[in-house]
Design an enzyme around this catalytic site. Structure first.
Site, mmCIF file in Angstrom:
data_model
loop_
_atom_site.group_PDB
_atom_site.id
_atom_site.type_symbol
_atom_site.label_atom_id
_atom_site.label_comp_id
_atom_site.label_asym_id
_atom_site.label_seq_id
_atom_site.Cartn_x
_atom_site.Cartn_y
_atom_site.Cartn_z
ATOM 1 N N LEU A 113 9.588 -28.041 19.033
ATOM 2 C CA LEU A 113 10.477 -28.722 18.094
ATOM 3 C C LEU A 113 11.447 -27.743 17.441
ATOM 4 O O LEU A 113 11.280 -26.526 17.516
ATOM 5 C CB LEU A 113 9.655 -29.438 17.021
ATOM 6 N N THR A 159 6.334 -23.389 12.084
ATOM 7 C CA THR A 159 5.571 -23.477 13.329
ATOM 8 C C THR A 159 6.189 -24.408 14.371
ATOM 9 O O THR A 159 5.625 -24.590 15.458
ATOM 10 C CB THR A 159 4.145 -23.986 13.029
ATOM 11 N N GLU A 160 7.347 -24.979 14.076
ATOM 12 C CA GLU A 160 7.906 -26.020 14.943
ATOM 13 C C GLU A 160 8.099 -25.566 16.391
ATOM 14 O O GLU A 160 7.830 -26.320 17.338
ATOM 15 C CB GLU A 160 9.240 -26.521 14.376
ATOM 16 N N ALA A 161 8.596 -24.339 16.577
ATOM 17 C CA ALA A 161 8.905 -23.877 17.938
ATOM 18 C C ALA A 161 7.667 -23.800 18.818
ATOM 19 O O ALA A 161 7.770 -23.881 20.055
ATOM 20 C CB ALA A 161 9.600 -22.515 17.877
#
Length: 250
Positions: free
Chosen positions: A137, A131-133
Site C-alpha cells: 500500500l 508499515t503500508e509498503a
C-alpha cells in the site's frame, strides 16, 4: 457504543482512543467519534485545546487489515475524499490547538493521525512506524501530514524501510515536537504554556500558515483514489497473507 472517551477540564477537551483490545485501530466508529470530538471542541467557545491520547499499549494501529482487505471499502462520497483524510484536514485547520500525546505504538494511519496535530508529545513507550509498503500500500493520505513535519525525503525513507522510530528518533526528524520520559508531565507543562495564547490568535496563526503553505485542493481526492486503487490490487491481497498481523495496517 463509543471508541473514544471525552473528558473536559479548564479549556481542554481530551479525546482518549479507548479500544485497546483492538489496538485503537482506525474504524468508521473511531473516525465518527473523533469528528464528534472536533465538533465539541469547536462549538465550545471556552475550549482552546483538543488532546488526542489513547488507552493501552497502542496509540493507534492504523486500519486493521488482519482479516485481509475488507469486503466493504470506504466511500469517498460526493467530495471524493475519505473520512480519514477529512479528519486529518480538520485537525490541521481547526481554530483550537490539537495535541497528540503518543505513549504507545503508532502504526500506519496512526502515524498520520498524530502528525496532523499541531503538537506531538512522544512518551517513553512511543514508537512510530509507517508499515503500508510492507503490504503493497501507499500511505497516500498520511504522507502529506508526515512530510510537512519531516520533509519529503525523510518521510519517503521511513516508509520505504518501514523504520521503527522511538521517541528520540521521532523528535530528531521532526515527527514529534517533544520526546519525554514523563508524557503526562510534559502535557501539563505544554497546556500551561498554551493557556497564554487565546483561541482567536491560534485560529489566525493556523489560517495564515495554511495561506503560506497551501495544499493542492485536489490532493484529498487523489489520495483516496491512490489508496483505494492499491487496496484492490491482487498483489496487495497476496502480500497481506504473508506478513505478520501487527504489520497489516494502513
Amino acid at each position: 457504543m463509543t471508541a473514544v472517551t471525552l473528558t473536559r477540564a479548564r479549556g481542554v477537551i481530551r479525546a482518549r482512543l479507548d479500544e485497546p483490545e483492538r489496538r485503537n485501530a482506525i474504524t468508521p466508529l473511531l473516525l465518527d467519534n473523533l469528528h464528534a470530538a472536533l465538533d465539541a471542541a469547536e462549538t465550545d467557545t471556552g475550549c482552546r485545546v483538543l488532546v488526542l491520547s489513547a488507552s493501552g499499549d497502542d496509540f493507534c494501529a492504523g486500519t486493521d487489515l488482519s482479516g485481509g482487505v475488507p469486503d466493504s471499502l470506504p466511500d469517498p462520497g460526493d467530495t471524493g475524499e475519505l473520512p480519514y483524510w477529512r479528519l486529518l484536514e480538520r485537525l490541521t485547520a481547526t481554530p483550537v490547538v490539537t495535541v497528540a500525546l503518543v505513549d504507545g505504538h503508532a502504526h500506519a494511519g496512526g502515524v498520520g493521525l498524530a502528525a496532523a496535530c499541531d503538537l506531538v508529545i512522544a512518551g517513553p513507550r512511543a514508537r512510530f512506524r509507517l508499515t503500508e509498503a510492507l503490504v503493497g500500500l501507499v500511505p497516500a493520505m498520511a504522507w502529506p501530514f508526515v512530510a510537512r513535519r519531516t520533509g519529503e525525503q525523510r518521510a519517503f525513507t521511513a516508509t520505504l524501510l518501514a523504520e521503527d522510530l522511538d521517541a528520540a528518533a521521532a523528535h530528531a526528524c521532526g515527527l514529534a515536537d517533544q520526546a519525554t520520559d514523563d508524557a503526562e508531565g510534559a502535557l501539563r507543562s505544554t497546556l500551561v504554556r498554551l493557556s497564554r495564547v487565546d483561541r482567536s490568535t491560534t485560529g489566525a496563526l493556523k489560517t495564515w500558515r495554511t495561506r503560506l503553505f497551501p495544499r493542492d485542493e485536489h490532493l484529498g481526492t487523489d489520495a483516496a483514489h491512490t489508496f483505494l486503487t492499491r487496496l484492490t490490487d491482487p498483489q496487495v491481497h497476496r502480500l497481506l497473507g504473508r506478513v505478520t498481523a501487527p504489520e497489516r495496517a494502513a
